[in-house]
Design a protein around this motif. Sequence first.
Motif, short mmCIF file in Angstrom:
data_model
loop_
_atom_site.label_atom_id
_atom_site.label_comp_id
_atom_site.label_asym_id
_atom_site.label_seq_id
_atom_site.Cartn_x
_atom_site.Cartn_y
_atom_site.Cartn_z
N THR A 3 -13.15 -62.37 -64.50
CA THR A 3 -13.44 -61.18 -63.72
C THR A 3 -14.93 -60.86 -63.78
O THR A 3 -15.56 -60.99 -64.83
CB THR A 3 -12.64 -59.98 -64.26
N ARG A 40 -12.01 -61.64 -59.33
CA ARG A 40 -10.83 -61.38 -60.14
C ARG A 40 -10.00 -62.64 -60.21
O ARG A 40 -9.73 -63.26 -59.18
CB ARG A 40 -10.03 -60.22 -59.55
N LYS A 50 -13.45 -61.51 -54.20
CA LYS A 50 -12.60 -60.53 -53.52
C LYS A 50 -12.84 -60.47 -52.02
O LYS A 50 -11.97 -60.03 -51.27
CB LYS A 50 -12.82 -59.14 -54.12
#
Length: 426
Positions: free
Chosen positions: A381, A391, A396
């Motif tokens: 992360t 993540r 993302k």
Amino acid sequence: MDKSIGDLAAGDVHIRNGRIVQIGEHIEAPGAEVIEARDMIVMPGFVDTHSHLWNAFLRGSVRGDDRVRGYFPTTNRAAPLCTPDDAFNSVRFGLVEALLSGTTCVNNFSHNTRSVAHAEAEIRASLDVGVRTRFSYGPPGRDQRLDRAGLEEVNKLWRSANPLLKLGVNLDTPAPDVLKSGGDDEAFINDVQFARSLGLPISLHYGNTAHGLVGLLNRHGLLGPDILMIHTQGFTAEERETMVAKNVQFSMSPAIEIPYSTVRNGYIQFAELEKLGASLSLSVDASSAMATADFFTVMRALQWSHKQRSDVDRALEPKRIVEIATIGGARALQLDAEIGSLTPGKRADIIMIRKNDINIAPVIDPYYSIVYSGSSRNVDTVIVNGELVLRQGRHKALDTAEVAGAAAKAGKDMHEKLERIIASSK
């Protein structure tokens, strides 16, 4: 990396509006989103203080230090052929790889800033990726001078455009014969002063062709904390002492310096500068030449280079290396009040490293595990400025396959052009 807090075996980090508001063993934060970090090392992101991202897409063409297809001949041929689209695809590619390695802040040393359009392409790429960057606007190629009008335009347009973006300058150093003779270079001096007039920090390469640079800068009162001196090789004892006294910042690129420049420039002077209390940081330099942007490799390379020396005290704790890779880098970029440690009030640039992966388990001392065993594949992360960017190893917002594919196409197209140049020169 915050000595006042220390290391917690287990705990919570509370983030609000991009900043760390609290760190403790048990934090109550009703309504907050919870990101599970059990069995992970939670730490500040790495800070890369010197990376030539415009040529990351040339990785497939660079052949080490080969006389024809090595890093310097390849990038010299490619530089004038690079379009703004090439710059965008290369920088985006390089920064995604850096992010996957846990790097949350990069000094993009752009020494192929051929136009304002090229500069803006590199800036847009960094904002797309979501990494904190200093875009160091440079000359339009090696052995060329700064385009002041272009720099002023970019500074006006982008200086306050985004909280993830800072601006700086990189300059080509004066000719070796001028430096060796103890002479001056009025144009170079004026460029340093011009950058200062805009309030922009300055990144400079050092090496076997830059002997005399420290003396020139010192004679004109130009050494200071806004100077980042890159490659800590070849300094005299007097030069080291002078720079440290003036609070000059330093960047070491050991994963490049060991195979490429130790023979020419001498050993990495980590031990000498560390003894003087210098502000030290680490950098990738060029992922096209290093063949990776893995910051764990960079940390290990510092350890390797230091342990090879027989003329100094070789003690070097992994914790110190991690400090240099995080808060040290933030300090070198004059960002240590904002990032570089998990400290309440600072911006939340945070990474999480899995402890149970096959290559790193079992983790007893996290510092040893990070430096001796860690790699980019352990980074789960990444949070930048309080925003979740990566993540479970996935970006993302971006499709990393598309990013790699666009860079690969641009790289292959450029490779064909370079091979035609080589063939025509025979």
